[in-house]
Design a protein around this motif. Sequence first.
Motif, PDB file in Angstrom:
ATOM      1  N   LYS A 107      24.111   4.099  32.759  1.00 56.63           N
ATOM      2  CA  LYS A 107      24.313   2.707  32.357  1.00 56.63           C
ATOM      3  C   LYS A 107      25.623   2.514  31.595  1.00 56.63           C
ATOM      4  N   LYS A 108      25.884   3.344  30.616  1.00 48.08           N
ATOM      5  CA  LYS A 108      27.036   3.134  29.731  1.00 48.08           C
ATOM      6  C   LYS A 108      28.371   3.529  30.376  1.00 48.08           C
ATOM      7  N   HIS A 109      28.401   4.651  31.045  1.00 48.33           N
ATOM      8  CA  HIS A 109      29.675   5.188  31.526  1.00 48.33           C
ATOM      9  C   HIS A 109      29.939   4.963  33.018  1.00 48.33           C
ATOM     10  N   LEU A 110      28.884   4.661  33.772  1.00 54.06           N
ATOM     11  CA  LEU A 110      29.051   4.525  35.221  1.00 54.06           C
ATOM     12  C   LEU A 110      28.696   3.127  35.730  1.00 54.06           C
ATOM     13  N   ASP A 111      28.377   2.221  34.800  1.00 52.17           N
ATOM     14  CA  ASP A 111      28.132   0.802  35.119  1.00 52.17           C
ATOM     15  C   ASP A 111      26.972   0.564  36.078  1.00 52.17           C
ATOM     16  N   TRP A 112      25.945   1.368  35.986  1.00 51.39           N
ATOM     17  CA  TRP A 112      24.759   1.135  36.797  1.00 51.39           C
ATOM     18  C   TRP A 112      23.977  -0.036  36.220  1.00 51.39           C
ATOM     19  N   GLU A 113      23.281  -0.734  37.079  1.00 46.91           N
ATOM     20  CA  GLU A 113      22.415  -1.841  36.682  1.00 46.91           C
ATOM     21  C   GLU A 113      20.970  -1.359  36.687  1.00 46.91           C
ATOM     22  N   PHE A 114      20.262  -1.663  35.615  1.00 50.20           N
ATOM     23  CA  PHE A 114      18.853  -1.307  35.519  1.00 50.20           C
ATOM     24  C   PHE A 114      18.044  -2.426  36.161  1.00 50.20           C
ATOM     25  N   LEU A 115      17.286  -2.110  37.200  1.00 50.06           N
ATOM     26  CA  LEU A 115      16.538  -3.127  37.927  1.00 50.06           C
ATOM     27  C   LEU A 115      15.085  -3.240  37.471  1.00 50.06           C
ATOM     28  N   GLY A 116      14.701  -2.463  36.506  1.00 54.14           N
ATOM     29  CA  GLY A 116      13.342  -2.546  36.011  1.00 54.14           C
ATOM     30  C   GLY A 116      12.527  -1.337  36.419  1.00 54.14           C
ATOM     31  N   PRO A 117      11.321  -1.263  35.915  1.00 59.65           N
ATOM     32  CA  PRO A 117      10.482  -0.107  36.230  1.00 59.65           C
ATOM     33  C   PRO A 117      10.106  -0.080  37.714  1.00 59.65           C
ATOM     34  N   VAL A 118      10.054   1.103  38.228  1.00 62.63           N
ATOM     35  CA  VAL A 118       9.666   1.306  39.623  1.00 62.63           C
ATOM     36  C   VAL A 118       8.161   1.551  39.651  1.00 62.63           C
ATOM     37  N   PRO A 119       7.441   0.823  40.493  1.00 61.09           N
ATOM     38  CA  PRO A 119       5.995   1.084  40.573  1.00 61.09           C
ATOM     39  C   PRO A 119       5.754   2.513  41.041  1.00 61.09           C
ATOM     40  N   PHE A 120       4.811   3.164  40.430  1.00 65.12           N
ATOM     41  CA  PHE A 120       4.477   4.532  40.801  1.00 65.12           C
ATOM     42  C   PHE A 120       3.030   4.554  41.236  1.00 65.12           C
ATOM     43  N   ILE A 121       2.820   4.793  42.509  1.00 71.65           N
ATOM     44  CA  ILE A 121       1.467   4.903  43.038  1.00 71.65           C
ATOM     45  C   ILE A 121       1.399   6.169  43.887  1.00 71.65           C
ATOM     46  N   PHE A 122       0.211   6.700  44.038  1.00 68.15           N
ATOM     47  CA  PHE A 122       0.059   7.873  44.893  1.00 68.15           C
ATOM     48  C   PHE A 122      -1.368   7.955  45.396  1.00 68.15           C
ATOM     49  N   LYS A 123      -1.540   8.697  46.452  1.00 67.30           N
ATOM     50  CA  LYS A 123      -2.852   9.002  46.996  1.00 67.30           C
ATOM     51  C   LYS A 123      -3.014  10.508  46.929  1.00 67.30           C
ATOM     52  N   ALA A 124      -3.920  10.965  46.133  1.00 71.81           N
ATOM     53  CA  ALA A 124      -4.126  12.395  45.939  1.00 71.81           C
ATOM     54  C   ALA A 124      -5.057  12.947  47.004  1.00 71.81           C
ATOM     55  N   PHE A 125      -4.628  14.036  47.606  1.00 75.80           N
ATOM     56  CA  PHE A 125      -5.481  14.754  48.544  1.00 75.80           C
ATOM     57  C   PHE A 125      -6.024  16.024  47.906  1.00 75.80           C
ATOM     58  N   ARG A 126      -5.259  16.573  46.974  1.00 76.79           N
ATOM     59  CA  ARG A 126      -5.684  17.761  46.245  1.00 76.79           C
ATOM     60  C   ARG A 126      -5.473  17.474  44.768  1.00 76.79           C
ATOM     61  N   ILE A 127      -6.409  16.837  44.153  1.00 74.05           N
ATOM     62  CA  ILE A 127      -6.292  16.399  42.767  1.00 74.05           C
ATOM     63  C   ILE A 127      -6.095  17.571  41.808  1.00 74.05           C
TER      64      ILE A 127
END
Length: 154
Positions: free
Chosen positions: A126-146
């Motif tokens: 963010k500070k040195h490379l001028d990236w834009e923060f677009l917000g949190p990314v949803p994290f979902i998953f389907k576990a096959f081997r919990i």
Amino acid sequence: MSYQEVILEDRSQLADYSDAFNKVGNSKDVENLEWLHFKNPLGCTYTLILKDIDAIAAIYASVPVKFNVLEKTLTACQSLDTLTAESHRGKGLFVSGAKSVYNRCSENDISFVYGFPNSSSVHGFKKHLDWEFLGPVPFIFKAFRINYFLRKLF
């Protein structure tokens, strides 16, 4: 200290790449790196290795991906591997390596770079490379081997 910029173009460089990540506890299998950097369907990655006299000081890697935006297909890159060896931190290698990779991407008609930085690198993006923060990314998953996830958590 001056650093040599080395573009990752040769499979023989992958053992050192893997070793640099293994030293910081982030295992990178050479076979997987070979597929990612030389055999993936979209071609070679945009990867820069900064070396001091005898070792890797830093790595910045991004891999090309296709994006469909407003019915147009664009080539972008995902920023995926960044590393600065402990003895070389605080010298601006992350920023200079990233900028060098971004210049190569721009010269090769890459539309944008995106990534999922960890808490150690998000500030630099963010500070040195001028990236834009677009917000949190949803994290979902389907576990096959919990059990796999439970072992990682506990």
